[in-house]
Scaffold this motif. Structure first.
Motif, PDB file in Angstrom:
ATOM      1  N   LEU A 272       0.720  -0.711  -0.064  1.00 25.19           N
ATOM      2  CA  LEU A 272      -0.189  -0.338  -0.330  1.00 25.19           C
ATOM      3  C   LEU A 272       1.281   1.633  -0.269  1.00 25.19           C
ATOM      4  O   LEU A 272       0.338   2.195  -0.463  1.00 25.19           O
ATOM      5  N   ALA A 273       1.859   1.369   0.570  1.00 29.51           N
ATOM      6  CA  ALA A 273       2.663   2.235   1.059  1.00 29.51           C
ATOM      7  C   ALA A 273       3.754   2.585  -0.553  1.00 29.51           C
ATOM      8  O   ALA A 273       4.026   3.968  -1.320  1.00 29.51           O
ATOM      9  N   GLU A 274       3.721   1.455  -1.537  1.00 32.17           N
ATOM     10  CA  GLU A 274       4.388   1.441  -2.664  1.00 32.17           C
ATOM     11  C   GLU A 274       3.178   2.264  -3.911  1.00 32.17           C
ATOM     12  O   GLU A 274       3.652   2.694  -4.457  1.00 32.17           O
ATOM     13  N   ARG A 277       3.199   5.592  -2.760  1.00 30.55           N
ATOM     14  CA  ARG A 277       4.667   6.341  -3.340  1.00 30.55           C
ATOM     15  C   ARG A 277       3.997   6.870  -4.598  1.00 30.55           C
ATOM     16  O   ARG A 277       4.802   7.921  -5.196  1.00 30.55           O
ATOM     17  N   ALA A 278       4.388   5.297  -5.732  1.00 34.47           N
ATOM     18  CA  ALA A 278       3.976   5.426  -7.143  1.00 34.47           C
ATOM     19  C   ALA A 278       2.768   6.294  -7.409  1.00 34.47           C
ATOM     20  O   ALA A 278       3.061   7.068  -8.269  1.00 34.47           O
ATOM     21  N   ALA A 282       3.227  10.205  -9.695  1.00 32.74           N
ATOM     22  CA  ALA A 282       2.609  10.191 -10.724  1.00 32.74           C
ATOM     23  C   ALA A 282       1.860  11.409 -10.021  1.00 32.74           C
ATOM     24  O   ALA A 282       2.267  12.507 -11.185  1.00 32.74           O
ATOM     25  N   ARG A 283       1.448  12.335  -9.379  1.00 37.58           N
ATOM     26  CA  ARG A 283       0.744  13.654  -9.166  1.00 37.58           C
ATOM     27  C   ARG A 283       2.125  14.529  -9.245  1.00 37.58           C
ATOM     28  O   ARG A 283       1.842  15.293  -9.845  1.00 37.58           O
TER      29      ARG A 283
END
Length: 415
Positions: A272-274, A277-278, A282-283
């Motif tokens: 979930l953390a990854e 972070r992804a 992206a944002r």
């Protein structure tokens, strides 16, 4: 019937009614004797080759089956005072289906005959042990037709009165083989041979009661109870050990299950953390792309390329040039050297970068831009756009109004 059943060692003297040996009568019918079992007429066979004995005369032998046993029994009863030694056999008892030893066989036991006042309800022969006067041996002489090992009716009452007296029954069939074989010592009469067999052959006697039997049974019961308790304790300990092993296995499995669940939670959290972070990257990338697009559309600084790290120092920077280099001096030198190797004849790029080292004030920058434009060296659209974006007195790297740094051309933030 055995062969010796037809050979009778003792008979009843018809005239006197006394039991006599074949050695003490005349030969043939002159013996004047009859069978002690069937009362039939007997003849004394006293030849030169075979052992002397009585035999039924004519047809009387077909009707008599216990002549030998009866004759031995009567003669033994008449000679009890002559018994001075006995050999007793080993005695066994059955406990839980197992044959257990009560007493070992004993040889050469000195005894003395003890007359009894009573004749009914008591054994026929009672003998006192010479070595232990308080102990006695009683001999029971069963009838010839009684089965071996049959307990007499008086035995229980007698044992209750004489608990230290052992009772043995006489087995007549053990006398026949030795009384008529050729191993009989020379000069020994039949009566003496009979008493010798009784005294020396323990197989002639059979235990009906042994004083140690009750004590041995009690000891066997205690031993059996002890073994039973030990078996139960062993089974209990085994069961406890099995339960402990089972509990340890359950605890181990529970621990392993908790570890797996904990690891699954950690893995899910990491995943979930990854993902977050992804998504954040992206944002951020979309925001930077939108910001760069806005700046490009309004004539701002040239948007940096992807990736955002400098191709030379691999550090993150807010702005990169079109070739992916930052504006640090070492990276500028590296870019210049690369361009110099690629285009030896092109000196415009070297001059453009060198002109930036003179300072960031408005007059010098404007003069250098004008001289660059007026020079014969060509200026690319990218360089022209980058130069036009620099404000007078601002940092040529970040565009901020920070003044000149210690190196003379970038600000304190970008040094």
């Amino acid at each position: 019937m055995m062969d010796f059943q037809n050979k009778i060692p003792f008979a009843i003297k018809t005239e006197t009614g006394a039991i006599v040996s074949v050695d003490d009568v005349e030969r043939g019918l002159a013996a004047g004797c009859h069978c002690p079992s069937c009362k039939g007429l007997l003849v004394a066979r006293k030849g030169e080759q075979n052992r002397h004995c009585f035999a039924h005369y004519r047809d009387s032998k077909e009707k008599c089956f216990y002549a030998f046993e009866t004759s031995v029994r009567l003669m033994l009863l008449s000679k009890l005072e002559s018994v001075v030694k006995l050999n007793t056999p080993a005695h066994y008892t059955s406990f839980d289906g197992v044959k257990e030893l009560v007493a070992k066989a004993h040889a050469d036991i000195g005894v003395q005959f003890v007359p009894q006042a009573e004749t009914h309800g008591v054994p026929a022969g009672l003998f006192q042990l010479m070595s232990r006067p308080d102990f006695h041996l009683a001999l029971h002489f069963p009838a010839a037709h009684e089965p071996v090992g049959l307990y007499p009716l008086w035995l229980g009452r007698f044992i209750a009165k004489h608990p230290k007296t052992g009772v043995l029954a006489v087995r007549y069939n053990q006398f026949g083989d030795r009384m008529f074989d050729k191993s009989r010592p020379a000069g020994m009469d039949t009566t003496t041979l009979m008493l010798t067999i009784l005294s020396e052959n323990p197989n002639c006697l059979h235990w009906l009661y042994h004083p140690r039997e009750e004590m041995a049974l009690n000891a066997l019961e205690q031993l059996a109870e002890q073994r039973r308790q030990e078996a139960e304790e062993k089974a209990r300990l085994q069961q406890l050990k099995q339960e402990q092993l089972e509990e340890a296995r359950r605890q181990y499995e529970a621990k392993q299950r908790m570890q797996r669940e904990h690891q699954a939670v950690i893995t899910a959290q990491m995943r979930l953390a990854e993902q977050e972070r992804a998504a954040q990257r992206a944002r951020d990338y979309a925001a930077r792309a939108a910001q760069d697009s806005d700046k490009t559309s309004i004539g701002g600084q040239y948007p940096r390329s992807t990736p955002t790290a400098c191709r030379n120092c691999q550090l993150q920077h807010q702005r990169l040039d079109a070739d992916g280099y930052c504006y640090r001096e070492v990276c500028i030198r590296s870019r210049a050297k690369r361009i110099a190797r690629a285009e030896k004849a092109d000196a415009s790029t070297r001059y453009s970068y060198a002109s930036m080292r003179g300072g960031a004030n408005a007059s010098s920058t404007t003069q250098k831009q004008a001289s660059l434009v007026a020079s014969s060296q060509p200026v690319s659209d990218t360089q022209r756009q980058w130069y036009s974006s620099i404000k007078p007195g601002s940092c040529p790297h970040c565009g901020g109004d920070r003044g000149n740094g210690p190196n003379g051309w970038w600000c304190e933030k970008c040094k």
